[in-house]
Write an enzyme that holds these catalytic residues in place. Structure first.
Site, PDB file in Angstrom:
ATOM      1  N   ASP A   1      -6.016   2.407  -2.860  1.00  9.61           N
ATOM      2  CA  ASP A   1      -5.475   1.122  -2.845  1.00  9.61           C
ATOM      3  C   ASP A   1      -6.309   0.024  -3.569  1.00  9.61           C
ATOM      4  O   ASP A   1      -7.682  -0.251  -3.035  1.00  9.61           O
ATOM      5  CB  ASP A   1      -5.061   0.602  -1.371  1.00  9.61           C
ATOM      6  CG  ASP A   1      -4.177  -0.771  -1.579  1.00  9.61           C
ATOM      7  OD1 ASP A   1      -3.724  -1.323  -2.545  1.00  9.61           O
ATOM      8  OD2 ASP A   1      -4.160  -1.329  -0.555  1.00  9.61           O
TER       9      ASP A   1
ATOM     10  N   ASP B   1      -0.509  -1.385  -7.740  1.00 10.43           N
ATOM     11  CA  ASP B   1      -1.844  -1.218  -7.365  1.00 10.43           C
ATOM     12  C   ASP B   1      -2.260  -0.271  -6.360  1.00 10.43           C
ATOM     13  O   ASP B   1      -3.309  -0.157  -5.671  1.00 10.43           O
ATOM     14  CB  ASP B   1      -2.587  -2.868  -6.812  1.00 10.43           C
ATOM     15  CG  ASP B   1      -1.741  -3.308  -5.582  1.00 10.43           C
ATOM     16  OD1 ASP B   1      -0.663  -2.578  -5.111  1.00 10.43           O
ATOM     17  OD2 ASP B   1      -2.258  -4.150  -4.712  1.00 10.43           O
ATOM     18  N   GLU B   2      -1.153   0.496  -6.001  1.00  7.25           N
ATOM     19  CA  GLU B   2      -1.670   1.721  -5.152  1.00  7.25           C
ATOM     20  C   GLU B   2      -0.838   2.945  -5.662  1.00  7.25           C
ATOM     21  O   GLU B   2       0.232   2.864  -5.918  1.00  7.25           O
ATOM     22  CB  GLU B   2      -1.383   1.265  -3.672  1.00  7.25           C
ATOM     23  CG  GLU B   2       0.026   0.863  -3.456  1.00  7.25           C
ATOM     24  CD  GLU B   2       0.343   0.393  -1.945  1.00  7.25           C
ATOM     25  OE1 GLU B   2      -0.175   0.973  -1.207  1.00  7.25           O
ATOM     26  OE2 GLU B   2       0.898  -0.873  -1.851  1.00  7.25           O
TER      27      GLU B   2
END
Length: 229
Positions: free
Chosen positions: A11, A104-105
């Site tokens: 993350d 974003d992860e």
């Protein structure tokens, strides 16, 4: 014997804000808020802004009360997608089983990469500790992130035997952390976590569980499944 399942959740930390700081070095180390509209709400505070109590979803006027000199900038989605493509390319060198969970992860199934045999000094091939190999891989990814994605972009990682526990683990040490939860470590989570630390349990679900007398994860574990259903 079945190989030990190894799942990593990686993350990015304060991603939109960090991408902006990557592109604008003069903003690094300073409280920054990324906004959809500069007079609206903060959709992504930087790590430094969070230290002043500035949170995602906070109105700009409230953020300015907490830190009057906060730097505000509009979103640049194309740049975020650019950096996402870069970090996914790094991940692909370790596994082809990648689940992009959001911009974003991502989840990485590292089972094959971590269950390997190495040649020992005595001439014998021995199975490596898959958890130690997972830690080595994640640390290597973090180094490559700095050189191949962006020197200011950081990530937190959780490694475990399932996606759920890996995602929980990635939240336990931010920013730039690495937490490994082995099967034998699971019991410690019941004392360490609140109900709403578990993905999927928000304020409403927490309230509904509380109405059933479920206040902790241990309560949830011990509650009859048939009654929950």
């Amino acid at each position: 014997m079945e190989p030990q399942k190894i799942i990593a959740h990686i993350d990015m930390n304060s991603y939109f804000a960090t991408c902006e700081q990557q592109d604008q070095p003069e903003w690094r180390g300073k409280p920054l808020g990324v906004c959809e509209h500069l007079g609206g709400i903060i959709i992504a505070p930087s790590v430094e802004a969070k230290q002043w109590g500035i949170k995602t979803g906070m109105p700009v006027w409230e953020a300015k009360k907490l830190y009057p000199k906060i730097i505000l900038t509009p979103t640049t989605p194309a740049r975020y997608r650019f950096y996402t493509a870069r970090f996914l390319k790094v991940f692909e060198d370790y596994t082809d089983r990648i689940e992009k969970y959001s911009i974003d992860e991502a989840f990485l199934d590292l089972t094959k990469a971590c269950n390997i045999r190495t040649l020992q000094p005595n001439g014998k091939w021995e199975l490596t500790d898959p958890w130690e190999e997972a830690a080595r891989i994640i640390k290597e990814i973090k180094v490559r992130m700095k050189t191949e994605v962006g020197d200011w972009i950081r990530c937190s990682a959780g490694v475990s035997y399932s996606k759920l526990v890996a995602k929980i683990a990635s939240d336990l040490q931010k920013p730039d952390g690495l937490v490994i939860v082995r099967p034998q470590d699971k019991a410690s989570l019941y004392d360490r976590l609140a109900l709403d630390d578990v993905p999927g349990i928000g304020r409403r679900m927490k309230r509904n569980l509380g109405d059933l007398g479920i206040k902790t994860l241990a309560d949830l574990r011990d509650y009859p499944k048939s009654k929950l259903v």
